[in-house]
Design a protein around this motif. Structure first.
Motif, PDB file in Angstrom:
ATOM      1  N   PRO A 116       4.417  -2.050  46.202  1.00  0.00           N
ATOM      2  CA  PRO A 116       4.391  -0.701  46.772  1.00  0.00           C
ATOM      3  C   PRO A 116       2.976  -0.182  47.025  1.00  0.00           C
ATOM      4  N   GLU A 117       2.825   0.543  48.108  1.00  0.00           N
ATOM      5  CA  GLU A 117       1.524   1.085  48.518  1.00  0.00           C
ATOM      6  C   GLU A 117       1.089   2.199  47.569  1.00  0.00           C
ATOM      7  N   SER A 118      -0.195   2.177  47.192  1.00  0.00           N
ATOM      8  CA  SER A 118      -0.714   3.230  46.311  1.00  0.00           C
ATOM      9  C   SER A 118      -1.975   3.888  46.865  1.00  0.00           C
ATOM     10  N   TYR A 119      -2.523   3.337  47.952  1.00  0.00           N
ATOM     11  CA  TYR A 119      -3.753   3.928  48.484  1.00  0.00           C
ATOM     12  C   TYR A 119      -3.421   5.123  49.382  1.00  0.00           C
ATOM     13  N   VAL A 120      -4.023   6.250  49.070  1.00  0.00           N
ATOM     14  CA  VAL A 120      -3.724   7.485  49.801  1.00  0.00           C
ATOM     15  C   VAL A 120      -4.994   8.161  50.316  1.00  0.00           C
ATOM     16  N   GLY A 121      -6.107   7.420  50.345  1.00  0.00           N
ATOM     17  CA  GLY A 121      -7.384   8.016  50.704  1.00  0.00           C
ATOM     18  C   GLY A 121      -7.629   8.205  52.182  1.00  0.00           C
ATOM     19  N   PHE A 122      -6.932   7.432  53.018  1.00  0.00           N
ATOM     20  CA  PHE A 122      -7.054   7.627  54.455  1.00  0.00           C
ATOM     21  C   PHE A 122      -6.011   8.645  54.903  1.00  0.00           C
ATOM     22  N   PRO A 123      -6.330   9.463  55.900  1.00  0.00           N
ATOM     23  CA  PRO A 123      -5.379  10.491  56.346  1.00  0.00           C
ATOM     24  C   PRO A 123      -4.019   9.947  56.757  1.00  0.00           C
ATOM     25  N   PHE A 124      -3.990   8.732  57.310  1.00  0.00           N
ATOM     26  CA  PHE A 124      -2.743   8.177  57.829  1.00  0.00           C
ATOM     27  C   PHE A 124      -2.006   7.316  56.816  1.00  0.00           C
ATOM     28  N   MET A 125      -2.490   7.234  55.574  1.00  0.00           N
ATOM     29  CA  MET A 125      -1.865   6.367  54.577  1.00  0.00           C
ATOM     30  C   MET A 125      -1.228   7.202  53.472  1.00  0.00           C
ATOM     31  N   ASN A 126      -0.030   6.766  53.059  1.00  0.00           N
ATOM     32  CA  ASN A 126       0.709   7.463  52.009  1.00  0.00           C
ATOM     33  C   ASN A 126       1.470   6.423  51.198  1.00  0.00           C
ATOM     34  N   VAL A 127       2.024   6.832  50.081  1.00  0.00           N
ATOM     35  CA  VAL A 127       2.853   5.922  49.304  1.00  0.00           C
ATOM     36  C   VAL A 127       4.137   5.638  50.075  1.00  0.00           C
ATOM     37  N   ASP A 128       4.802   4.560  49.709  1.00  0.00           N
ATOM     38  CA  ASP A 128       6.060   4.209  50.361  1.00  0.00           C
ATOM     39  C   ASP A 128       7.183   5.154  49.921  1.00  0.00           C
ATOM     40  N   GLY A 215      -6.990  19.595  26.492  1.00  0.00           N
ATOM     41  CA  GLY A 215      -7.634  20.892  26.467  1.00  0.00           C
ATOM     42  C   GLY A 215      -8.889  20.999  27.303  1.00  0.00           C
ATOM     43  N   ILE A 216      -9.239  19.926  28.006  1.00  0.00           N
ATOM     44  CA  ILE A 216     -10.465  19.910  28.815  1.00  0.00           C
ATOM     45  C   ILE A 216     -10.118  19.653  30.277  1.00  0.00           C
ATOM     46  N   GLU A 217     -10.642  20.477  31.152  1.00  0.00           N
ATOM     47  CA  GLU A 217     -10.421  20.237  32.573  1.00  0.00           C
ATOM     48  C   GLU A 217     -11.223  19.012  33.003  1.00  0.00           C
ATOM     49  N   PRO A 218     -10.623  18.057  33.710  1.00  0.00           N
ATOM     50  CA  PRO A 218     -11.329  16.815  34.053  1.00  0.00           C
ATOM     51  C   PRO A 218     -12.535  17.022  34.953  1.00  0.00           C
ATOM     52  N   GLU A 219     -13.525  16.147  34.738  1.00  0.00           N
ATOM     53  CA  GLU A 219     -14.755  16.182  35.534  1.00  0.00           C
ATOM     54  C   GLU A 219     -15.184  14.753  35.824  1.00  0.00           C
ATOM     55  N   TRP A 220     -15.318  14.424  37.099  1.00  0.00           N
ATOM     56  CA  TRP A 220     -15.724  13.074  37.470  1.00  0.00           C
ATOM     57  C   TRP A 220     -17.225  12.919  37.249  1.00  0.00           C
ATOM     58  N   LEU A 221     -17.636  11.743  36.782  1.00  0.00           N
ATOM     59  CA  LEU A 221     -19.004  11.549  36.309  1.00  0.00           C
ATOM     60  C   LEU A 221     -19.992  11.157  37.395  1.00  0.00           C
ATOM     61  N   HIS A 222     -19.498  10.733  38.571  1.00  0.00           N
ATOM     62  CA  HIS A 222     -20.388  10.337  39.675  1.00  0.00           C
ATOM     63  C   HIS A 222     -21.391   9.269  39.227  1.00  0.00           C
ATOM     64  N   ASN A 223     -20.900   8.293  38.457  1.00  0.00           N
ATOM     65  CA  ASN A 223     -21.784   7.261  37.919  1.00  0.00           C
ATOM     66  C   ASN A 223     -21.736   5.946  38.698  1.00  0.00           C
ATOM     67  N   GLY A 224     -21.056   5.973  39.846  1.00  0.00           N
ATOM     68  CA  GLY A 224     -21.005   4.774  40.679  1.00  0.00           C
ATOM     69  C   GLY A 224     -19.942   3.769  40.299  1.00  0.00           C
ATOM     70  N   LEU A 225     -19.135   4.058  39.288  1.00  0.00           N
ATOM     71  CA  LEU A 225     -18.125   3.104  38.830  1.00  0.00           C
ATOM     72  C   LEU A 225     -16.752   3.315  39.460  1.00  0.00           C
ATOM     73  N   CYS A 226     -16.531   4.486  40.064  1.00  0.00           N
ATOM     74  CA  CYS A 226     -15.217   4.770  40.641  1.00  0.00           C
ATOM     75  C   CYS A 226     -14.863   3.754  41.724  1.00  0.00           C
ATOM     76  N   THR A 227     -13.661   3.196  41.632  1.00  0.00           N
ATOM     77  CA  THR A 227     -13.185   2.230  42.624  1.00  0.00           C
ATOM     78  C   THR A 227     -12.201   2.852  43.609  1.00  0.00           C
ATOM     79  N   THR A 228     -11.975   4.154  43.482  1.00  0.00           N
ATOM     80  CA  THR A 228     -10.930   4.865  44.233  1.00  0.00           C
ATOM     81  C   THR A 228      -9.592   4.139  44.151  1.00  0.00           C
ATOM     82  N   CYS A 229      -9.228   3.764  42.937  1.00  0.00           N
ATOM     83  CA  CYS A 229      -7.917   3.145  42.718  1.00  0.00           C
ATOM     84  C   CYS A 229      -6.818   4.200  42.700  1.00  0.00           C
ATOM     85  N   PHE A 230      -7.204   5.467  42.509  1.00  0.00           N
ATOM     86  CA  PHE A 230      -6.297   6.609  42.508  1.00  0.00           C
ATOM     87  C   PHE A 230      -5.343   6.642  41.314  1.00  0.00           C
ATOM     88  N   ALA A 231      -5.708   5.930  40.242  1.00  0.00           N
ATOM     89  CA  ALA A 231      -4.881   5.991  39.032  1.00  0.00           C
ATOM     90  C   ALA A 231      -4.795   7.423  38.517  1.00  0.00           C
TER      91      ALA A 231
END
Length: 258
Positions: A116-128, A215-231
């Motif tokens: 099943p498709e999980s990449y949703v980063g392009f405007p024309f792509m969505n999950v199945d 109890g903590i609102e999430p904050e992305w670290l911008h450390n270059g490790l993100c793979t945009t897996c969208f987990a």
């Protein structure tokens, strides 16, 4: 030994299944990336690489790991690659073998199957949609059963693979744009009115790129490790995570055993 990467769980499930048949150790790539990446492989042990296709290429974290990887007498071992994809693989295995050649290794066989498709980063792509998603999973189970047996007996050559009619355009043109422009965590944001600060996104991130917790609102670290897996996006129980405006009103997906 099986080196694997997985974001939403498709590849983790596949790697675990192969491991159960071969009795060979699973190594989650993010867990060892900061080490010396030097491994000792038993005399008759296989070397496997399992990963999802990202932008019709191996994920950059897999490619970085391979460049650092050191295995004594690697060429003496049966080596295979298994990729899960939402549609097709493009030139994924060509990129992989180019990287492996730099460390004196090549795949004896490569496999892919659609999940099943999980990449949703392009405007024309969505999950199945549910019907298509369930059909892909059912077919994927059958294909994994077949290709896993080929791995067990060390079958060589091009085996099960999903390739498009435009692999060069997909991997080199769109893939280059994907790597240069889309693989970043800066577009991720939180809809504060929906976020309950449960900490799931921080716990599920495979590369520990999210500062957060209960109890903590999430904050992305911008450390270059993100793979945009969208987990993080897919596991959020309240759909509070968005990727710019590109994920608005889109669905969620992650693998789970029934």
């Amino acid at each position: 030994m099986i080196f694997y990467f997985s974001g939403t769980g498709n590849t983790k499930w596949a790697a675990e299944y192969v491991s159960s048949l071969t009795n060979e150790k699973l190594i989650f790539i993010p867990d060892v990336l900061e080490g010396d990446c030097h491994f000792n492989v038993e005399v008759d042990e296989r070397i496997g690489f399992c990963f999802p296709v990202h932008g019709w290429r191996p994920p950059f974290i897999v490619r970085d790991f391979i460049r650092r990887l050191r295995i004594d007498d690697a060429a003496a071992h049966y080596c295979y690659a298994l990729a899960t994809c939402g549609d097709d693989v493009g030139l994924t295995f060509e990129y992989l073998n180019k990287d492996l050649a730099e460390i004196g290794l090549q795949t004896d066989s490569v496999f892919s199957f659609i999940m099943p498709e999980s990449y949703v980063g392009f405007p024309f792509m969505n999950v199945d949609k549910k019907e298509k998603r369930d059909a892909k999973k059912e077919k994927g189970v059958k294909e994994l059963n077949l290709l896993a047996q080929d791995i067990v007996v060390r079958k060589k050559g091009l085996c099960i693979i999903n390739k498009s009619h435009w692999p060069i355009i997909n991997s080199k043109v769109i893939g280059s744009f994907f790597v240069e422009k889309m693989v970043k965590d800066t577009p991720f944001r939180v809809e504060e009115n929906r976020c309950v600060k449960c900490g799931i996104c921080a716990d599920i991130c495979p590369v520990d790129n999210i500062k957060g917790g209960l109890g903590i609102e999430p904050e992305w670290l911008h450390n270059g490790l993100c793979t945009t897996c969208f987990a993080c996006y897919h596991h959020c129980p309240h759909h509070a995570i968005e990727f710019g405006n590109r994920t608005k009103n889109k669905g969620q997906y992650y693998f789970h055993k029934k």
